[in-house]
Design a protein around this motif. Structure first.
Motif, PDB file in Angstrom:
ATOM      1  N   ARG A 124      26.576 -15.394 -33.469  1.00 33.59           N
ATOM      2  CA  ARG A 124      26.250 -15.849 -32.122  1.00 33.59           C
ATOM      3  C   ARG A 124      24.760 -15.665 -31.845  1.00 33.59           C
ATOM      4  NH1 ARG A 124      29.504 -17.161 -28.033  1.00 33.59           N
ATOM      5  NH2 ARG A 124      31.314 -16.325 -29.159  1.00 33.59           N
ATOM      6  N   VAL A 127      22.816 -18.385 -33.627  1.00 34.79           N
ATOM      7  CA  VAL A 127      22.928 -19.674 -32.936  1.00 34.79           C
ATOM      8  C   VAL A 127      22.015 -19.709 -31.714  1.00 34.79           C
ATOM      9  CG1 VAL A 127      24.483 -21.176 -31.636  1.00 34.79           C
ATOM     10  CG2 VAL A 127      25.238 -20.167 -33.796  1.00 34.79           C
ATOM     11  N   LEU A 128      21.902 -18.593 -31.004  1.00 34.08           N
ATOM     12  CA  LEU A 128      20.982 -18.523 -29.867  1.00 34.08           C
ATOM     13  C   LEU A 128      19.543 -18.708 -30.332  1.00 34.08           C
ATOM     14  CD1 LEU A 128      22.532 -15.574 -27.808  1.00 34.08           C
ATOM     15  CD2 LEU A 128      22.554 -18.016 -27.231  1.00 34.08           C
ATOM     16  N   HIS A 131      18.986 -22.366 -30.965  1.00 35.24           N
ATOM     17  CA  HIS A 131      18.827 -23.113 -29.715  1.00 35.24           C
ATOM     18  C   HIS A 131      17.429 -22.899 -29.142  1.00 35.24           C
ATOM     19  CE1 HIS A 131      19.474 -24.228 -25.467  1.00 35.24           C
ATOM     20  NE2 HIS A 131      20.381 -25.056 -25.953  1.00 35.24           N
ATOM     21  N   LEU A 166      30.515 -22.232 -32.628  1.00 34.86           N
ATOM     22  CA  LEU A 166      29.461 -21.622 -31.819  1.00 34.86           C
ATOM     23  C   LEU A 166      28.331 -22.617 -31.544  1.00 34.86           C
ATOM     24  CD1 LEU A 166      29.265 -18.109 -33.518  1.00 34.86           C
ATOM     25  CD2 LEU A 166      30.154 -18.609 -31.234  1.00 34.86           C
ATOM     26  N   GLU A 169      29.490 -25.249 -28.991  1.00 33.12           N
ATOM     27  CA  GLU A 169      29.510 -24.727 -27.624  1.00 33.12           C
ATOM     28  C   GLU A 169      28.101 -24.624 -27.046  1.00 33.12           C
ATOM     29  OE1 GLU A 169      31.434 -20.995 -27.964  1.00 33.12           O
ATOM     30  OE2 GLU A 169      33.453 -21.829 -28.224  1.00 33.12           O
ATOM     31  N   ARG A 170      27.146 -24.177 -27.872  1.00 31.79           N
ATOM     32  CA  ARG A 170      25.797 -23.943 -27.364  1.00 31.79           C
ATOM     33  C   ARG A 170      25.025 -25.235 -27.137  1.00 31.79           C
ATOM     34  NH1 ARG A 170      23.475 -20.398 -24.188  1.00 31.79           N
ATOM     35  NH2 ARG A 170      21.219 -20.558 -24.347  1.00 31.79           N
TER      36      ARG A 170
END
Length: 405
Positions: A124, A127-128, A131, A166, A169-170
């Motif tokens: 997670r 993935v942040l 982004h 993940l 969703e992001r």
């Protein structure tokens, strides 16, 4: 041969004027033509022509703005990335870094950014990070609904199901996950050494051995998504070393950088890493030259068998092990020259990978751009000139730089 891992093509070559302008607009968020001239060092006419072409293509937009913000003086035209233009994002997750590439829906590559990650970082968190990097490439904001697809490159046996969820969703966009080495092949076929070539065979010799096969412009995955696993072609039937796949004697146990260093150290070599091994080979150290020659012949034999089977127009060789230069590549080329049948050999162009560490992220962009029906990656920038490895031993086919449309 260049060092493809440490000097990717977009850093080694001189970028085109449109590429420079696109990157500067992305990096600064909002700029004027005068600022672009100062930042790029390009002549006024060149900047204006590049801006006009990018505005016509819809990659950037213009807006009038008061220079001092108080309504005084003549308004100036500021340039920004077009926020309404669809975007494709490519992500690569490696053991210690996250890398992101961004292109618009005309498949103009805007840029690539990366961030180092601690080995303890969770999915997670990674993935942040992806982004955040994509947002920076997009000029500071990702407009909801404009991301048309996200491609993700992964390594090892991980099927990427959790990562895909993940990311989906992001980014609120369709996601496709693929093996990193296959995406690297797609990147080289789209923006790199084999740009515009519909038939390509690639091998990457790094911590692991991987590869990819592209036929008629399409990435070959096979019914079980295992096609292109060059690292697990058997090359030592008798006395082969154990491989992490469960087999023995795979190419990965012979030609990965880890395997090469292990064999070199076993014969008394002192070089600590690939860079030192390259120096030892240039100094004609017997152990280094022997191990690299064995490795080059093993890789060349596998490539020759596949070339005879699939008859690719281009073979691309990349990865950190290629830093060792002629000690590895000359035996590899000799094997190709001896083992590839003449009818195929006459048409093969052997080239060094040019995208370096950006190849997988760029390939991930190309993957989703094609998957969602966009035009197949027509580049807004000039292709890097490929470094031909086929001097003498392999007949070099003329490089076709027509691109895809």
């Amino acid at each position: 041969m260049p060092d493809p891992e440490s000097s990717p093509a977009h850093l080694r070559r001189k970028p085109s004027s449109k590429e420079m302008v696109l990157r500067l607009v992305s990096h600064h968020g909002s700029v004027t033509r005068a600022q672009l001239m100062d930042l790029s060092g390009l002549p006024r006419t060149t900047v204006y022509d590049a801006v006009a072409a990018l505005v016509d293509s819809g990659a950037i937009t213009t807006a009038l703005q008061e220079e001092d913000g108080r309504g005084r003086g003549r308004p100036v035209e500021r340039l920004r990335l077009n926020p309404g233009r669809g975007q494709f994002i490519g992500i690569e997750f490696t053991r210690r870094s996250t890398r992101v590439a961004l292109a618009n829906d005309a498949c103009q590559l805007i840029g690539v950014r990366s961030a180092e990650e601690p080995s303890t970082a969770g999915r997670r968190e990674r993935v942040l990070t992806a982004h955040r990097l994509a947002t920076a490439l997009a000029g500071g904001s990702l407009v909801p609904g404009t991301v048309k697809g996200v491609g993700v490159g992964i390594g090892g046996p991980d099927p990427g199901v959790e990562v895909a969820q993940l990311v989906r969703e992001r980014f609120a966009a369709p996601v496709r996950v693929e093996k990193g080495h296959r995406l690297a092949a797609l990147g080289e076929a789209t923006w790199g050494a084999a740009a515009g070539e519909p038939d390509l065979l690639s091998v990457f010799l790094s911590r692991e051995v991987g590869g990819g096969l592209i036929q008629s412009g399409a990435l070959v995955r096979g019914p079980y998504a295992t096609a292109g696993e060059l690292g697990h072609v058997n090359v030592e039937r008798e006395g082969g070393r154990p491989c992490h796949c469960g087999g023995r004697g795979c190419l990965d146990t012979v030609a990965s950088s880890r395997a090469v260093l292990d064999r070199y150290h076993a014969c008394g070599g002192l070089a600590a890493g690939i860079a030192d091994l390259a120096v030892a080979a240039r100094d004609a150290e017997e152990g280094a030259c022997r191990i690299l020659a064995e490795t080059g012949r093993a890789v060349g034999g596998v490539l020759a068998a596949l070339a005879n089977t699939f008859a690719p127009a281009v073979i691309v060789v990349g990865g950190e092990l290629t830093r060792t230069g002629a000690a590895l590549l000359d035996p590899l080329k000799q094997e190709l020259n001896e083992l590839v049948v003449p009818a195929v050999r006459a048409h093969i162009s052997l080239r060094a990978a040019t995208l370096g560490t950006t190849a997988t992220a760029c390939g991930a962009v190309a993957l989703v751009a094609g998957a969602t029906g966009a035009r197949t990656a027509s580049r807004s920038v000039d292709a890097p000139a490929p470094d031909d490895l086929a001097s003498g031993a392999i007949t070099t086919a003329q490089h076709r730089s027509t691109g895809r449309s």
